[in-house]
Design a protein around this motif. Structure first.
Motif, PDB file in Angstrom:
ATOM      1  N   VAL A 282       0.776  -1.061   0.005  1.00  0.00           N
ATOM      2  CA  VAL A 282       0.019   0.000   0.145  1.00  0.00           C
ATOM      3  C   VAL A 282       1.098   1.096  -0.022  1.00  0.00           C
ATOM      4  CG1 VAL A 282      -1.933  -1.017   0.926  1.00  0.00           C
ATOM      5  CG2 VAL A 282      -0.186  -0.076   2.492  1.00  0.00           C
ATOM      6  N   VAL A 283       0.551   2.335  -0.648  1.00  0.00           N
ATOM      7  CA  VAL A 283       1.059   3.359  -0.436  1.00  0.00           C
ATOM      8  C   VAL A 283      -0.076   4.651   0.032  1.00  0.00           C
ATOM      9  CG1 VAL A 283       2.215   5.516  -1.902  1.00  0.00           C
ATOM     10  CG2 VAL A 283       2.788   3.109  -2.420  1.00  0.00           C
ATOM     11  N   GLY A 284       0.464   5.376   0.844  1.00  0.00           N
ATOM     12  CA  GLY A 284      -0.519   6.449   1.661  1.00  0.00           C
ATOM     13  C   GLY A 284       0.125   7.403   2.457  1.00  0.00           C
ATOM     14  N   ARG A 285      -0.656   8.243   2.957  1.00  0.00           N
ATOM     15  CA  ARG A 285      -0.059   9.277   3.879  1.00  0.00           C
ATOM     16  C   ARG A 285      -0.190   8.595   5.285  1.00  0.00           C
ATOM     17  NH1 ARG A 285       2.516  13.260   1.721  1.00  0.00           N
ATOM     18  NH2 ARG A 285       1.999  13.796  -0.354  1.00  0.00           N
ATOM     19  N   ILE A 286       0.720   8.821   6.276  1.00  0.00           N
ATOM     20  CA  ILE A 286       0.581   8.520   7.625  1.00  0.00           C
ATOM     21  C   ILE A 286      -0.604   9.440   8.331  1.00  0.00           C
ATOM     22  CG2 ILE A 286       1.726   8.262   9.603  1.00  0.00           C
ATOM     23  CD1 ILE A 286       4.334   7.551   8.177  1.00  0.00           C
ATOM     24  N   ASP A 287      -1.467   8.764   8.693  1.00  0.00           N
ATOM     25  CA  ASP A 287      -2.507   9.559   9.628  1.00  0.00           C
ATOM     26  C   ASP A 287      -2.104   9.664  10.971  1.00  0.00           C
ATOM     27  OD1 ASP A 287      -5.414  10.622   9.220  1.00  0.00           O
ATOM     28  OD2 ASP A 287      -5.721   9.355  10.872  1.00  0.00           O
ATOM     29  N   SER A 288      -1.653   8.591  11.680  1.00  0.00           N
ATOM     30  CA  SER A 288      -0.907   8.755  12.878  1.00  0.00           C
ATOM     31  C   SER A 288      -0.255   7.664  13.208  1.00  0.00           C
ATOM     32  CB  SER A 288      -2.356   8.552  13.857  1.00  0.00           C
ATOM     33  OG  SER A 288      -2.876   7.245  13.937  1.00  0.00           O
ATOM     34  N   ILE A 289       0.645   7.870  14.264  1.00  0.00           N
ATOM     35  CA  ILE A 289       1.678   6.767  14.708  1.00  0.00           C
ATOM     36  C   ILE A 289       1.479   6.694  16.192  1.00  0.00           C
ATOM     37  CG2 ILE A 289       4.213   6.009  14.868  1.00  0.00           C
ATOM     38  CD1 ILE A 289       4.636   8.068  12.863  1.00  0.00           C
ATOM     39  N   ASP A 290       1.081   5.310  16.752  1.00  0.00           N
ATOM     40  CA  ASP A 290       1.034   5.279  18.111  1.00  0.00           C
ATOM     41  C   ASP A 290       2.203   4.394  18.432  1.00  0.00           C
ATOM     42  OD1 ASP A 290      -1.580   6.418  18.396  1.00  0.00           O
ATOM     43  OD2 ASP A 290      -2.496   4.798  17.795  1.00  0.00           O
ATOM     44  N   LYS A 291       2.988   4.912  19.490  1.00  0.00           N
ATOM     45  CA  LYS A 291       4.261   4.072  19.818  1.00  0.00           C
ATOM     46  C   LYS A 291       3.984   3.483  21.097  1.00  0.00           C
ATOM     47  CE  LYS A 291       6.637   7.877  17.604  1.00  0.00           C
ATOM     48  NZ  LYS A 291       7.430   9.172  18.001  1.00  0.00           N
ATOM     49  N   GLU A 292       4.487   2.110  21.201  1.00  0.00           N
ATOM     50  CA  GLU A 292       4.528   1.420  22.236  1.00  0.00           C
ATOM     51  C   GLU A 292       5.991   0.611  22.311  1.00  0.00           C
ATOM     52  OE1 GLU A 292       1.188  -1.567  21.974  1.00  0.00           O
ATOM     53  OE2 GLU A 292      -0.120   0.037  21.616  1.00  0.00           O
ATOM     54  N   ASP A 293       6.244  -0.082  23.361  1.00  0.00           N
ATOM     55  CA  ASP A 293       7.584  -0.635  23.826  1.00  0.00           C
ATOM     56  C   ASP A 293       8.312  -0.913  22.385  1.00  0.00           C
ATOM     57  OD1 ASP A 293       6.909  -0.775  26.356  1.00  0.00           O
ATOM     58  OD2 ASP A 293       5.892  -2.715  26.417  1.00  0.00           O
TER      59      ASP A 293
ATOM     60  N   ASP B  84      -9.731   5.760   2.995  1.00  0.00           N
ATOM     61  CA  ASP B  84      -9.538   4.415   3.965  1.00  0.00           C
ATOM     62  C   ASP B  84      -8.648   4.463   4.857  1.00  0.00           C
ATOM     63  OD1 ASP B  84     -11.932   2.976   2.816  1.00  0.00           O
ATOM     64  OD2 ASP B  84     -10.820   2.792   1.077  1.00  0.00           O
ATOM     65  N   ILE B  85      -8.844   4.400   6.005  1.00  0.00           N
ATOM     66  CA  ILE B  85      -7.705   4.126   7.128  1.00  0.00           C
ATOM     67  C   ILE B  85      -7.374   3.017   7.210  1.00  0.00           C
ATOM     68  CG2 ILE B  85      -7.031   4.871   9.305  1.00  0.00           C
ATOM     69  CD1 ILE B  85      -7.395   7.251   7.648  1.00  0.00           C
ATOM     70  N   ILE B  86      -6.083   2.552   7.196  1.00  0.00           N
ATOM     71  CA  ILE B  86      -5.467   1.069   7.141  1.00  0.00           C
ATOM     72  C   ILE B  86      -4.644   1.171   8.487  1.00  0.00           C
ATOM     73  CG2 ILE B  86      -4.334  -0.777   6.437  1.00  0.00           C
ATOM     74  CD1 ILE B  86      -6.981   0.031   4.724  1.00  0.00           C
ATOM     75  N   LYS B  87      -4.990   0.258   9.488  1.00  0.00           N
ATOM     76  CA  LYS B  87      -3.890   0.167  10.751  1.00  0.00           C
ATOM     77  C   LYS B  87      -2.959  -1.227  10.338  1.00  0.00           C
ATOM     78  CE  LYS B  87      -5.569  -1.762  14.553  1.00  0.00           C
ATOM     79  NZ  LYS B  87      -6.303  -1.802  15.790  1.00  0.00           N
ATOM     80  N   ILE B  88      -1.723  -0.578  10.657  1.00  0.00           N
ATOM     81  CA  ILE B  88      -0.725  -1.568  10.239  1.00  0.00           C
ATOM     82  C   ILE B  88       0.305  -1.495  11.347  1.00  0.00           C
ATOM     83  CG2 ILE B  88       1.418  -2.026   8.851  1.00  0.00           C
ATOM     84  CD1 ILE B  88      -0.013  -0.188   6.622  1.00  0.00           C
ATOM     85  N   GLN B  89       0.674  -3.042  11.858  1.00  0.00           N
ATOM     86  CA  GLN B  89       1.605  -2.991  13.063  1.00  0.00           C
ATOM     87  C   GLN B  89       2.959  -3.007  12.529  1.00  0.00           C
ATOM     88  OE1 GLN B  89       0.452  -6.264  15.636  1.00  0.00           O
ATOM     89  NE2 GLN B  89      -1.390  -5.305  16.211  1.00  0.00           N
ATOM     90  N   VAL B  90       3.892  -2.364  13.160  1.00  0.00           N
ATOM     91  CA  VAL B  90       5.490  -2.265  12.737  1.00  0.00           C
ATOM     92  C   VAL B  90       6.078  -2.961  13.898  1.00  0.00           C
ATOM     93  CG1 VAL B  90       7.171  -1.032  12.008  1.00  0.00           C
ATOM     94  CG2 VAL B  90       4.965  -0.552  11.213  1.00  0.00           C
ATOM     95  N   PHE B  91       6.926  -3.808  13.796  1.00  0.00           N
ATOM     96  CA  PHE B  91       7.796  -4.205  15.012  1.00  0.00           C
ATOM     97  C   PHE B  91       9.182  -4.172  15.103  1.00  0.00           C
ATOM     98  CE2 PHE B  91       3.907  -6.836  15.420  1.00  0.00           C
ATOM     99  CZ  PHE B  91       3.676  -6.789  16.520  1.00  0.00           C
ATOM    100  N   ASP B  92      10.029  -4.148  16.400  1.00  0.00           N
ATOM    101  CA  ASP B  92      11.340  -4.315  16.402  1.00  0.00           C
ATOM    102  C   ASP B  92      12.341  -3.068  15.724  1.00  0.00           C
ATOM    103  OD1 ASP B  92      11.033  -6.436  17.880  1.00  0.00           O
ATOM    104  OD2 ASP B  92      11.134  -7.795  16.024  1.00  0.00           O
ATOM    105  N   SER B  93      12.984  -3.118  14.897  1.00  0.00           N
ATOM    106  CA  SER B  93      14.101  -2.268  14.428  1.00  0.00           C
ATOM    107  C   SER B  93      13.387  -1.386  13.355  1.00  0.00           C
ATOM    108  CB  SER B  93      15.243  -2.993  13.946  1.00  0.00           C
ATOM    109  OG  SER B  93      15.127  -3.513  12.783  1.00  0.00           O
ATOM    110  N   LEU B  94      12.418  -1.828  12.626  1.00  0.00           N
ATOM    111  CA  LEU B  94      11.552  -1.162  11.793  1.00  0.00           C
ATOM    112  C   LEU B  94      10.730  -0.214  12.343  1.00  0.00           C
ATOM    113  CD1 LEU B  94      11.135  -0.705   8.619  1.00  0.00           C
ATOM    114  CD2 LEU B  94       9.301  -2.608   8.936  1.00  0.00           C
ATOM    115  N   SER B  95      10.271  -0.672  13.785  1.00  0.00           N
ATOM    116  CA  SER B  95       9.408   0.315  14.530  1.00  0.00           C
ATOM    117  C   SER B  95      10.277   1.695  14.894  1.00  0.00           C
ATOM    118  CB  SER B  95       8.989  -0.481  15.785  1.00  0.00           C
ATOM    119  OG  SER B  95       8.213   0.539  16.701  1.00  0.00           O
ATOM    120  N   ASN B  96      11.602   1.240  15.216  1.00  0.00           N
ATOM    121  CA  ASN B  96      12.447   2.491  15.739  1.00  0.00           C
ATOM    122  C   ASN B  96      12.632   3.480  14.467  1.00  0.00           C
ATOM    123  OD1 ASN B  96      12.966   1.175  18.293  1.00  0.00           O
ATOM    124  ND2 ASN B  96      14.647   0.103  17.315  1.00  0.00           N
TER     125      ASN B  96
END
Length: 90
Positions: free
Chosen positions: A7-18, A41-53
């Protein structure tokens, strides 16, 4: 079998956790609504580990991003690769 999305789109929000973050990506539809405007459309995507950083460090709201990932059995989208395509001000 192939389990992949892109998917390609604009970031609507970023929620950071551990060691993860949740991106909400705003993707415009290809057609106009009855008011002559494009809905998103707002698509929710989870990002983990080093990619999250990297997301936490380099991304902000309204930045354009391309995301490649997979779909988990509980209908969760997991990012495997994110391409930072530009900011809204460019």
């Amino acid at each position: 079998m192939l389990n992949q999305f892109m998917v390609v789109g604009r970031i609507d929000s970023i929620d950071k956790e551990d060691n993860k973050c949740i991106l909400r990506l705003r993707i415009p539809r290809n057609y106009k609504n009855e008011n002559g405007e494009y809905d998103n459309d707002i698509i929710k995507i989870q990002v983990f580990d080093s990619l999250s950083n990297k997301v936490s460090e380099y991304c902000k709201e309204n930045d354009l991003a391309g995301i490649k990932g997979m779909i988990q059995s509980d209908n969760v989208l997991l990012a495997e690769k994110i391409s930072f395509l530009g900011s809204k001000s460019e």
